[in-house]
Design an enzyme around this catalytic site. Structure first.
Site, PDB file in Angstrom:
ATOM      1  N   LYS A   1       0.833  -1.216   0.000  1.00  0.00           N
ATOM      2  CA  LYS A   1       0.000   0.000   0.000  1.00  0.00           C
ATOM      3  C   LYS A   1       0.863   1.261   0.000  1.00  0.00           C
ATOM      4  CE  LYS A   1      -1.868  -0.942   3.962  1.00  0.00           C
ATOM      5  NZ  LYS A   1      -1.180  -2.214   4.261  1.00  0.00           N
TER       6      LYS A   1
ATOM      7  N   ARG B   1      -9.002   1.394   8.956  1.00  0.00           N
ATOM      8  CA  ARG B   1      -8.614   0.011   9.206  1.00  0.00           C
ATOM      9  C   ARG B   1      -9.698  -0.753   9.952  1.00  0.00           C
ATOM     10  NH1 ARG B   1      -2.761   0.760   9.040  1.00  0.00           N
ATOM     11  NH2 ARG B   1      -1.688  -1.217   9.119  1.00  0.00           N
TER      12      ARG B   1
ATOM     13  N   ARG C   1      11.544  -5.965   4.541  1.00  0.00           N
ATOM     14  CA  ARG C   1      11.270  -4.521   4.506  1.00  0.00           C
ATOM     15  C   ARG C   1      12.273  -3.778   5.384  1.00  0.00           C
ATOM     16  NH1 ARG C   1       5.382  -2.009   5.340  1.00  0.00           N
ATOM     17  NH2 ARG C   1       5.353  -3.192   7.287  1.00  0.00           N
TER      18      ARG C   1
ATOM     19  N   ARG D   1      11.636  -2.519  11.203  1.00  0.00           N
ATOM     20  CA  ARG D   1      10.699  -2.054  12.227  1.00  0.00           C
ATOM     21  C   ARG D   1      10.459  -3.153  13.267  1.00  0.00           C
ATOM     22  NH1 ARG D   1       5.816   0.090   8.598  1.00  0.00           N
ATOM     23  NH2 ARG D   1       4.691  -1.021  10.238  1.00  0.00           N
TER      24      ARG D   1
ATOM     25  N   ARG E   1      -0.328  -9.314  13.319  1.00  0.00           N
ATOM     26  CA  ARG E   1      -0.896  -8.220  12.514  1.00  0.00           C
ATOM     27  C   ARG E   1      -1.768  -8.761  11.398  1.00  0.00           C
ATOM     28  NH1 ARG E   1       4.154  -5.041  10.794  1.00  0.00           N
ATOM     29  NH2 ARG E   1       2.671  -3.620   9.820  1.00  0.00           N
TER      30      ARG E   1
HETATM   31  P1  ADP Z   1       2.321  -1.749   3.220  1.00  0.00           P
HETATM   32  O1  ADP Z   1       2.341  -0.247   3.196  1.00  0.00           O
HETATM   33  O2  ADP Z   1       1.099  -2.331   2.577  1.00  0.00           O
HETATM   34  O3  ADP Z   1       2.557  -2.306   4.583  1.00  0.00           O
HETATM   35  P2  ADP Z   1       4.882  -1.581   1.806  1.00  0.00           P
HETATM   36  O4  ADP Z   1       4.594  -0.681   0.657  1.00  0.00           O
HETATM   37  O5  ADP Z   1       5.670  -1.023   2.930  1.00  0.00           O
HETATM   38  O6  ADP Z   1       3.523  -2.269   2.328  1.00  0.00           O
HETATM   39  O7  ADP Z   1       5.613  -2.879   1.234  1.00  0.00           O
HETATM   40  C1  ADP Z   1       6.040  -3.946   2.091  1.00  0.00           C
HETATM   41  C2  ADP Z   1       7.416  -4.459   1.637  1.00  0.00           C
HETATM   42  O8  ADP Z   1       7.281  -5.126   0.373  1.00  0.00           O
HETATM   43  C3  ADP Z   1       8.431  -3.345   1.416  1.00  0.00           C
HETATM   44  O9  ADP Z   1       9.697  -3.844   1.782  1.00  0.00           O
HETATM   45  C4  ADP Z   1       8.355  -3.056  -0.070  1.00  0.00           C
HETATM   46  O10 ADP Z   1       9.584  -2.550  -0.583  1.00  0.00           O
HETATM   47  C5  ADP Z   1       8.034  -4.438  -0.648  1.00  0.00           C
HETATM   48  N1  ADP Z   1       7.150  -4.391  -1.817  1.00  0.00           N
HETATM   49  C6  ADP Z   1       6.131  -3.515  -2.066  1.00  0.00           C
HETATM   50  N2  ADP Z   1       5.512  -3.807  -3.230  1.00  0.00           N
HETATM   51  C7  ADP Z   1       6.131  -4.917  -3.732  1.00  0.00           C
HETATM   52  C8  ADP Z   1       5.945  -5.722  -4.905  1.00  0.00           C
HETATM   53  N3  ADP Z   1       4.982  -5.449  -5.788  1.00  0.00           N
HETATM   54  N4  ADP Z   1       6.768  -6.780  -5.067  1.00  0.00           N
HETATM   55  C9  ADP Z   1       7.741  -7.060  -4.148  1.00  0.00           C
HETATM   56  N5  ADP Z   1       7.967  -6.353  -3.032  1.00  0.00           N
HETATM   57  C10 ADP Z   1       7.180  -5.284  -2.814  1.00  0.00           C
HETATM   58  P1  ADP Z   2       1.737  -1.441   7.399  1.00  0.00           P
HETATM   59  O1  ADP Z   2       2.076  -0.417   6.340  1.00  0.00           O
HETATM   60  O2  ADP Z   2       2.764  -2.494   7.491  1.00  0.00           O
HETATM   61  O3  ADP Z   2       0.355  -1.990   7.252  1.00  0.00           O
HETATM   62  P2  ADP Z   2       1.361   0.819   9.096  1.00  0.00           P
HETATM   63  O4  ADP Z   2       2.552   1.677   9.041  1.00  0.00           O
HETATM   64  O5  ADP Z   2       0.194   1.197   8.257  1.00  0.00           O
HETATM   65  O6  ADP Z   2       1.801  -0.671   8.756  1.00  0.00           O
HETATM   66  O7  ADP Z   2       0.850   0.656  10.568  1.00  0.00           O
HETATM   67  C1  ADP Z   2       1.720   0.274  11.610  1.00  0.00           C
HETATM   68  C2  ADP Z   2       0.916   0.172  12.901  1.00  0.00           C
HETATM   69  O8  ADP Z   2       0.373   1.473  13.219  1.00  0.00           O
HETATM   70  C3  ADP Z   2      -0.292  -0.747  12.844  1.00  0.00           C
HETATM   71  O9  ADP Z   2       0.035  -2.095  13.110  1.00  0.00           O
HETATM   72  C4  ADP Z   2      -1.181  -0.131  13.941  1.00  0.00           C
HETATM   73  O10 ADP Z   2      -0.718  -0.485  15.233  1.00  0.00           O
HETATM   74  C5  ADP Z   2      -0.931   1.364  13.767  1.00  0.00           C
HETATM   75  N1  ADP Z   2      -1.903   1.979  12.858  1.00  0.00           N
HETATM   76  C6  ADP Z   2      -1.657   2.579  11.659  1.00  0.00           C
HETATM   77  N2  ADP Z   2      -2.786   3.038  11.100  1.00  0.00           N
HETATM   78  C7  ADP Z   2      -3.798   2.729  11.960  1.00  0.00           C
HETATM   79  C8  ADP Z   2      -5.212   2.908  11.952  1.00  0.00           C
HETATM   80  N3  ADP Z   2      -5.851   3.514  10.914  1.00  0.00           N
HETATM   81  N4  ADP Z   2      -5.916   2.452  13.014  1.00  0.00           N
HETATM   82  C9  ADP Z   2      -5.326   1.859  14.046  1.00  0.00           C
HETATM   83  N5  ADP Z   2      -4.000   1.632  14.112  1.00  0.00           N
HETATM   84  C10 ADP Z   2      -3.237   2.055  13.082  1.00  0.00           C
END
Ligand code: ADP
Ligand code: ADP
Ligand code: ZN
Length: 214
Positions: A13, A88, A127, A160, A171
């Site tokens: 995302k 979320r 990541r 992280r 998660r």
């Molecule tokens: P989210 O915001 O949904 O948690 P991220 O954008 O941080 O996800 O992506 C999670 C991990 O996967 C990161 O290390 C990112 O560089 C990698 N990643 C994101 N998109 C892709 C993809 N299409 N193929 C492989 N790795 C990806």
């Molecule tokens: P990812 O990109 O891997 O999904 P985020 O950076 O979006 O992770 O979120 C990391 C953490 O921050 C989540 O596991 C949660 O604890 C908190 N968080 C982020 N956004 C929200 C939300 N909209 N509601 C509740 N908790 C959140």
């Protein structure tokens, strides 16, 4: 253009939201980044949020929704925004909808980046995050130019705490229980679009551009 990114933690995302923000000239609003910035700066909100985040749990809705409703009314968001990591939960989605109704506005697209759980664990383990500017890398799929250093700002990259395998599974469970119902919710509002998130990141972005238009 007002966009919500849906998908499991690690689905990509954030990666796609950044590209959308750049191409369409709208701000990328990540609640995770906002919470991490608050933790780094030692604010009250940061202290509260950290206890939940470290356990892989969601921060309570009442600490989250007002923050976003306030952020989307800033001048830079007047032409639209891409929300990443919010809503979320169904109550967060309802809170957003109420606020948008009052503003005479609505979400245009909720883009679900679909990735099965098997792929997620792999992505999260690799990541690496920059806690200074919010940039995200992957040691294999999106490596920084210099190992362990952020391309954008030069800060040291970190794994992280909540990306460690024991927390990732938790998660994912939280995602299936509390966040996945949003897919039906936005489908019911006719704004849901699904992309195949298992493709490489440029191909995922191509699917998104097809939806949003050039
Ligand atoms: P989210 O915001 O949904 O948690 P991220 O954008 O941080 O996800 O992506 C999670 C991990 O996967 C990161 O290390 C990112 O560089 C990698 N990643 C994101 N998109 C892709 C993809 N299409 N193929 C492989 N790795 C990806
Ligand atoms: P990812 O990109 O891997 O999904 P985020 O950076 O979006 O992770 O979120 C990391 C953490 O921050 C989540 O596991 C949660 O604890 C908190 N968080 C982020 N956004 C929200 C939300 N909209 N509601 C509740 N908790 C959140
Ligand atoms: Zn950085």
């Amino acid at each position: 253009m007002k966009i919500i990114m849906l998908g499991a933690p690690g689905a990509g995302k954030g990666t796609q939201a950044k590209k959308i923000a750049e191409k369409y000239g709208i701000p990328h609003i990540s609640t995770g980044d906002i919470f991490r910035a608050n933790i780094k700066n030692g604010t009250e909100l940061g202290k509260k949020a950290k206890t939940f985040m470290d356990q892989g749990l969601l921060v309570p809705d009442e600490l989250t929704c007002d923050l976003v409703v306030d952020r989307i009314q800033q001048p830079d968001a007047a032409r639209g925004y891409v929300l990443d990591g919010f809503p979320r939960t169904i109550p967060q989605a309802e809170c957003l909808k109420d606020a948008l109704d009052k503003l005479g506005s609505r979400i245009d697209y909720a883009i679900d980046v679909d990735v099965p759980d098997e792929n997620i664990v792999n992505r999260m383990g690799g990541r690496r995050a920059c806690l200074k500017c919010g940039a995200t890398y992957h040691i294999v799929y999106a490596a920084p130019k210099q190992e362990g250093i952020c391309d954008s700002c030069g800060e040291a990259l970190v794994l992280r705490d909540d990306d460690k395998p024991e927390t990732v599974q938790k998660r994912l469970n939280v995602y299936h229980e509390q966040t996945q119902p949003l897919i039906d919710y936005y489908n019911g509002q006719n704004v849901l679009r699904t992309v195949d998130g298992t493709q490489d990141l440029e191909d995922v972005f191509k699917q998104i551009v097809q939806i949003l238009g050039e």
